[in-house]
Design an enzyme around this catalytic site. Sequence first.
Site, PDB file in Angstrom:
ATOM      1  N   GLU A 458      12.234  68.532  70.329  1.00 28.17           N
ATOM      2  CA  GLU A 458      12.649  69.886  70.707  1.00 28.17           C
ATOM      3  C   GLU A 458      12.026  70.356  72.013  1.00 28.17           C
ATOM      4  O   GLU A 458      12.683  71.039  72.812  1.00 28.17           O
ATOM      5  CB  GLU A 458      12.312  70.882  69.584  1.00 28.17           C
ATOM      6  N   HIS A 528      11.288  74.832  56.846  1.00 27.75           N
ATOM      7  CA  HIS A 528      12.692  74.903  57.257  1.00 27.75           C
ATOM      8  C   HIS A 528      13.327  76.228  56.858  1.00 27.75           C
ATOM      9  O   HIS A 528      14.561  76.312  56.797  1.00 27.75           O
ATOM     10  CB  HIS A 528      13.503  73.766  56.615  1.00 27.75           C
TER      11      HIS A 528
END
Length: 726
Positions: A458, A528
């Site tokens: 990322e 998450h």
Amino acid sequence: MPAHNTLTAASPWVELTVTPDDWDAADPDLLLGALSQMLWIRTFEEYVLELAGQGLVHGPAHSSIGQEGGAVGSVFPLRSDDVVNGSHRGHHQFLAKALGHVVQPAQGSLLKLTDRVRMVLDRTLAEICGLTRGFCHGRGGSMHLRWREAGAMGTNAIVGGGVPQAAGFAWAHRRAGSDAVAVTYFGDGAVNIGSVLETFNLAAAWKLPICFFIENNQYAVSTHVSESTAEPRLSARGLGFNIPSWRVDGMDLIAVHTAMTEALAHMRAGNGPTLIEADLYRFFHQNGPYPGSAFGYRDKAEEKAWRDRDPLTALRAHVLRRGLATEGAIEAARQEVVTVMGEIGDAILEPVPDGKPGQRRIRANEWPDQGFVDVGVRGDLSELEGGRYEEEATFGGGLGERRFIEVVSDVIGRRMETDEGIVVMGEDVHRLKGGTNGATKRAIEQFPDRVLGTPISENAFAGLGGGIALDGRFKPIVEFMYADFMWVAADQLFNQIAKARHMFGGESPVPFVLRSKLAAGTGYGSQHSMDPAGILTTAPGLRVAAPSTPFDYVGLMNTALACEDPVVVLEHVDLYASTGAAPTDDLDYRIPVGKAAVRRTGSDLTVISYLSMVARCLEALDAVPDLTADVIDLRWLDRASLDWATIEDSVKKTNNVLIVEQGAVGTSYGGWLADEIQRRLFDWLDAPIHRVTGGEASPSISKVLEQAAIATTDDVIAALRELAAA
């Protein structure tokens, strides 16, 4: 017995050295031009240290004295359309690129110090001193130097922070059909940073025309390179990523120039990235006018050995030996830039009234006006003027009941039809018939070459997207599979992308869109499931959109893609499978920045929410019929984009507020909002602001514990009943 077969690297790794014959064969204009630039840069740096010693540089003064051979040798063969960026110690690279942009070839003599050269020296010094006529109007200082016109795309105070952006510049060059390249400069301290290594991998996988230039000046502040890694030959890093790598003596201008020339040939031919390690030395401490020995981490003998190899002295000797210039001409050139720097200093400095002899200060009219402090945190949205704005209630086109995720896919695909500059990137976005949730289905079907599946990195691909946005020719839509991953990419998102426009003077658009989903309630656990709104909205450079209906998603995404500020578009997985009214054929309207939607009206209470909790609030109100409420769907969450007019009108009517959000209380968005409502509307409140949030703990895998951790419809019903009873 096991067999042991020796493996070899897939790409070459060489140590490049030059001989006196190479110096003799060097183009005279190269030597004369490089000597001129190194004289200008060295004299400039000495003057900066002089001012720093007098307390006239606010903040750091990271001197590059001793490292000029690496900068000038590597920049000299670049063109103006090639771009560079660098680290906190970047005066020399910035000046080399800017000077290279404004000078003409030497043509048999030392370069002339023209008005354009003087302008570069003047505006660079002004920027380092924090003054309004600096390249970034004083916002960047020593560590954030940027002049887009010259291809100097910005130095960076975060170690290794600019490297992913340079990959974005390189991608944009290639996509535009140019053979221009990007060069990113960083030091031995940065070479072990995760985002740097992630970018090595991404650039190699995508064959990007980027040169990773490692200035190995032996020390990260005071820590020697041998203490930081078991392999101090830093160019060895390239082998693990199949990147051709050179190691050169960075004090030898011709060695550096030769390595860069070879690297450029490789990159311009479309063969992908290169890596150059230049061994060199900074003559002074990390910051300021004292040598490292003054702080005890280097000794004077080591410093003398490196000073005896001064790249400027060596180049000067070769120019004299070859009879390309006289001692008098070189000294005259040096004296000219000394004089010019003095004149520049005199223009920005004045004697301190009643001060000590020789004591000076910055002239008051050179400082930026304090009213400039927040100008350029974000743009003025003038780029959105002339757009067509619609609301569902007054929409004249066809509407039908459609799944939310299908609309996400359709509007992204539609915008890619109308704007060839839009590119989508993220993990698995190019596979699975539309990524992990189907959001890129239409994009893959229609524009597979503009849907880029990334490695799991990322920091690298968010930064690459930021570089694409800063380049300005293309518009990235970056996807984070889960919102929690913003922590992985925190440097690129918060330090780089969110701050870039303001940091570089307020004049650099950053048309970057980040899509990310919230997955609380799906059993994916603590890492998450977060609601990031409360964190994202602490970064003033980011705009944050939170669509709760398919119709709004179309309008908000269209606005985000037309906006020149970075926009985060939040999506909740609870909404993906839901259905709602959505356009059947018209996907080209927008919803204005800063406009909330009132989903229901009432007189007893103002309920404020966003994303999937809006529907839960409406459901909860149906269960408490003796209470009527305005339900405000914020749609835009960042401070600059909140619809205060709608909030104020409602609060002045109901005198009571309930803020509802799903996520944890610790990262709450509602905490800030409640505080701001109280500041603005205290006299209109009949009771403290009420809030529904999740608990303190992150959602767990256990279904029972997850439901206990997040706010649910039942929690909203309980809050409404309590308010009704009161």
